[in-house]
Design an enzyme around this catalytic site. Structure first.
Site, PDB file in Angstrom:
ATOM      1  N   ARG A  51       0.932  -1.343   0.027  1.00 32.61           N
ATOM      2  CA  ARG A  51       0.102  -0.103  -0.062  1.00 32.61           C
ATOM      3  C   ARG A  51       0.696   1.224   0.077  1.00 32.61           C
ATOM      4  O   ARG A  51       1.653   1.574   0.956  1.00 32.61           O
ATOM      5  CB  ARG A  51      -1.002   0.000   1.104  1.00 32.61           C
ATOM      6  CG  ARG A  51      -1.711   1.251   1.091  1.00 32.61           C
ATOM      7  CD  ARG A  51      -2.648   1.512   2.697  1.00 32.61           C
ATOM      8  NE  ARG A  51      -3.570   0.146   2.635  1.00 32.61           N
ATOM      9  CZ  ARG A  51      -3.828  -0.715   3.317  1.00 32.61           C
ATOM     10  NH1 ARG A  51      -2.886  -1.214   4.398  1.00 32.61           N
ATOM     11  NH2 ARG A  51      -4.723  -1.686   3.279  1.00 32.61           N
ATOM     12  N   SER A  52       0.704   2.189  -0.817  1.00 31.91           N
ATOM     13  CA  SER A  52       1.569   3.405  -1.025  1.00 31.91           C
ATOM     14  C   SER A  52       0.762   4.603  -0.388  1.00 31.91           C
ATOM     15  O   SER A  52      -0.220   4.157   0.007  1.00 31.91           O
ATOM     16  CB  SER A  52       1.728   3.945  -2.447  1.00 31.91           C
ATOM     17  OG  SER A  52       0.430   4.115  -2.954  1.00 31.91           O
TER      18      SER A  52
END
Length: 548
Positions: free
Chosen positions: A19-20
């Protein structure tokens, strides 16, 4: 079904999902599960190629590799040749760290020929064009990250200058308003802060309270610490007393991070906003406490500025940390209003819950050990030992001034008088037997008599005579503790120095190790029971146990 290019042999694939920061922001706006979306996308891609794969999911979005445990594990497995292909939504998911992380990932991909499979294409590090594109994507992701971070940091600076709270956790007694980002007083935690300031400023039951005493009192009351632990420590109390947030002041950007270390910035670079939120403590009380802290930080006697006798020698038997001398000044009020100031010397282990006892009790234990060891008459080994120590002492730059020596002797006389009074008091209370009382009283009386002789000689000698005596001692034959003297002991050598730094150097030279265990703390007139294990450097001088 999609086909792999000719010459490409993929043995085992790992599907890496992360997850960025953009994904986290998107989840806050829309409520979507971005990890699930990534998984669906990459599952379809891998099914098209008909490749079996393992899957690793990184929930956090760390800036460096060492803050991303799943990716760190993946790199180790790639280095061990477990995988030769990484499936990822985009190359920027692999790294956004500093250039060391960039270089580590790039070299591993190139040297091991690790293929990168994205939804759009397959990258082969053996192909010059693909390798150039990998370099470009890694560099671009790094620059994009820096741009985003600079933009976010600039916004934080602007908010902080307007008085908004930009930290992670508000100080005890405050909470951050989610809509205005300003600190608000939070009860009943605010009452704890007020209590801490009140205890330090005015004490309790007419007695001054130190950081440690306040921490113990709060623990006994069952009040949880700011980190929600059951026990308070002295440093937490000190930090609260010195925190200017309780004046209503916001401070931001006071430190910077470099190589996993926090470094203080120059004061002119800080962002300081006074009266940014409601104060918890009045200006008068806050600055009165700061003045008291500064006064207590000053050495109360000239002797406290010098190295103490046991500095760096005694370790805690439980955790093996070096124990330190702690001197506190307490004030006791009598019924007639008269106040008595006394100094309390303690030997304390820095580890919470470990040994803590009277400094002078431990010194007496050690001196009893020295007393029990006579100096051998003659012997090459022992004569070499004394000559070596004498040479080290003469070469030391810490030779005392006579004024300081005299002050130190006077302090020792006061200590012996207090010790003698305690021995009589313990005998009257029935704590000491008659035999134990006689032994302890004679020991202290002999020590005091020797000290009085030194004081008389010190007071009678003029500065010129003292200087001549010192020169004579350096040039004449054996010193007063030399082998062959009647009843010579290591204790006589220790006492002849009559100056704490010199005594400390002697003990460091003599003792290989010393560990202390507090069997029972002293309480209500009962003395402490201590166990001191001492090992001396000469192999024939070893004491296994020496209880008080």
């Amino acid at each position: 079904m999609a086909r792999l290019p000719d010459g490409v042999h993929i043995k085992r694939v790992v599907n890496y999902l992360r997850r960025s920061r953009e994904d986290a922001e998107r989840e806050r706006r829309t409520g979507e599960d971005t990890i699930a979306l990534q998984k669906d996308l990459m599952d379809r891609v891998l099914r098209e190629y008909g490749l079996p794969y393992d899957q690793l999911i990184e929930i956090g979005s760390g800036e460096r590799i060492d803050t991303r445990p799943v990716f760190s594990q993946l790199l180790r497995e790639i280095a061990d040749d477990r995988y030769n292909c990484i499936a990822v939504k985009e190359i920027s998911r692999l790294t956004r760290g500093d250039f060391r992380d960039y270089g580590l990932v790039y070299e591993l991909l190139r040297q091991k020929r690790i293929f990168i499979l994205t939804p759009y294409r397959l990258y082969d590090p053996k192909n010059a064009n693909d390798l150039r594109q990998i370099r470009f994507e890694l560099f671009l992701s790094r620059e994009e990250f820096e741009t985003i971070r600079e933009r976010m940091q600039g916004a934080k600076y602007a908010y902080a200058r307007s008085g908004k709270f930009m930290g992670s956790t508000p100080a005890l007694g405050y909470t951050a308003n989610p809509s205005t980002q300003r600190l608000m007083i939070q009860e009943p935690e605010a009452d704890i802060v007020r209590l801490i300031f009140e205890l330090y400023a005015n004490g309790r039951s007419a007695k001054e309270m130190s950081y440690r005493a306040i921490a113990t009192y709060l623990t006994e009351l069952g009040i949880p610490s700011p980190t929600r632990r059951a026990h308070w420590n002295a440093q937490t109390v000190k930090a609260i007393l010195q925190n200017r947030v309780y004046l209503g002041e916001i401070r931001y950007s006071t430190c910077t991070s470099y190589a996993a270390r926090r470094l203080a910035k120059p004061a002119e670079e800080w962002i300081v906003v006074p009266r940014a939120h409601p104060p918890l403590i009045s200006d008068a009380q806050f600055f009165a406490v700061q003045q008291k802290i500064a006064e207590r930080a000053k050495p109360s006697t000239p002797g406290n500025r010098q190295t103490s006798e046991l500095a760096g020698i005694v370790r805690c038997k439980r955790c093996n940390r070096r124990m330190v001398r702690h001197v506190s000044k307490g004030t006791t009020s009598k019924k007639n209003g008269e106040k008595t100031v006394r100094l309390k010397e303690m030997l304390i282990c820095p580890t919470k819950g470990c040994a803590c006892t009277s400094y002078r009790d431990v010194e007496r234990l050690l001196l009893e050990a020295l007393r029990s060891i006579p100096l051998p008459e003659g012997g090459e080994h022992w004569q070499h030992f004394l000559r070596t120590y004498r040479a080290r002492l003469d070469d030391s730059p810490q030779q005392p001034l006579e004024e300081r020596r005299l002050r130190y002797l006077q302090q020792q006389r006061k200590r012996l008088q207090e010790q003698l009074a305690a021995i009589y008091r313990n005998f009257e209370l029935g704590i000491y037997s008659e035999q134990e009382f006689t032994h302890r009283r004679q020991s202290v009386e002999q020590e005091r008599q020797l000290l009085e002789e030194k004081l008389a000689a010190q007071n009678a000698a003029s500065p010129d005579e003292i200087h001549q005596t010192e020169r004579h001692d350096e040039t004449t034959a054996s010193p007063p503790w030399a082998p062959g003297k009647e009843h010579a002991t290591l204790l006589s050598l220790y006492r002849s120095l009559a100056y704490a730094p010199a005594q400390n150097r002697l003990l460091r030279f003599l003792i290989d190790s010393a560990s202390l265990s507090v069997i029972r703390k002293g309480k209500r007139g009962k003395p402490a029971v201590l166990e001191l294990t001492i090992s001396f450097r000469p192999s024939d001088l070893t004491i296994a146990r020496f209880p008080l």
